[in-house]
Scaffold this active site. Structure first.
Site, mmCIF file in Angstrom:
data_model
loop_
_atom_site.group_PDB
_atom_site.id
_atom_site.type_symbol
_atom_site.label_atom_id
_atom_site.label_comp_id
_atom_site.label_asym_id
_atom_site.label_seq_id
_atom_site.Cartn_x
_atom_site.Cartn_y
_atom_site.Cartn_z
ATOM 1 N N THR A 70 0.852 -1.219 0.098
ATOM 2 C CA THR A 70 0.202 -0.034 -0.024
ATOM 3 C C THR A 70 0.851 1.297 0.129
ATOM 4 O OG1 THR A 70 -0.142 -0.111 2.274
ATOM 5 C CG2 THR A 70 -1.957 -1.130 1.206
ATOM 6 N N LEU A 71 2.359 1.241 0.088
ATOM 7 C CA LEU A 71 2.763 2.379 -0.065
ATOM 8 C C LEU A 71 3.652 2.509 -1.502
ATOM 9 C CD1 LEU A 71 5.254 1.946 3.354
ATOM 10 C CD2 LEU A 71 3.617 3.870 2.885
ATOM 11 N N GLU A 80 3.715 1.209 10.286
ATOM 12 C CA GLU A 80 3.502 -0.207 9.976
ATOM 13 C C GLU A 80 3.608 -1.030 11.438
ATOM 14 O OE1 GLU A 80 3.035 -1.559 7.336
ATOM 15 O OE2 GLU A 80 4.086 -0.548 5.732
#
Length: 124
Positions: free
Chosen positions: A14-15, A80
């Protein structure tokens, strides 16, 4: 004093560019190096969200390499859940030219692999 973007990171979920967290955490705060591939010592499983684990694979994890400064790396640690949810570790990767490079990556413990998770090479 300007913060130096000297911390290399490997992102695989997702980054990545075009993914949910890229605009908030990396856009304008990082230098895109290029595409990368994790060494075959690591596998990626997807169970809603992707997670990389230390497990040999024949499907090397594809991702992106960036340079970030220390404050951005600290922000990513918070996102995270380092070191509880994901652990940030230096791993071997290969850049687009095939050169071996070290980069930070966020890993889950192998026991996290859920019964509904499937192995994947790339999170799209």
């Amino acid at each position: 004093m300007q913060n130096l973007r000297n911390q290399r990171i490997f992102v695989y979920g997702t980054l990545k560019k075009g993914q949910y967290f890229y605009p908030k955490y990396l856009e304008g705060k990082s230098d895109f190096i290029g595409l990368g591939v994790a060494s075959p010592d690591y596998s990626m499983y997807v169970d809603g969200l992707p997670h990389m684990v230390r497990e040999p694979t024949d499907l090397p994890v594809k991702g992106e390499l960036f340079l970030v400064d220390q404050p951005t790396l600290d922000e990513l640690d918070r996102l995270e859940g380092h070191p509880v949810v994901y652990r940030r570790e230096l791993i071997d990767c290969y850049d687009e030219s095939g050169a071996k490079v070290l980069a930070w990556a966020y890993l889950r413990h192998i026991s996290f692999k859920g019964k509904n998770a499937w192995k994947e090479a790339e999170f799209i």
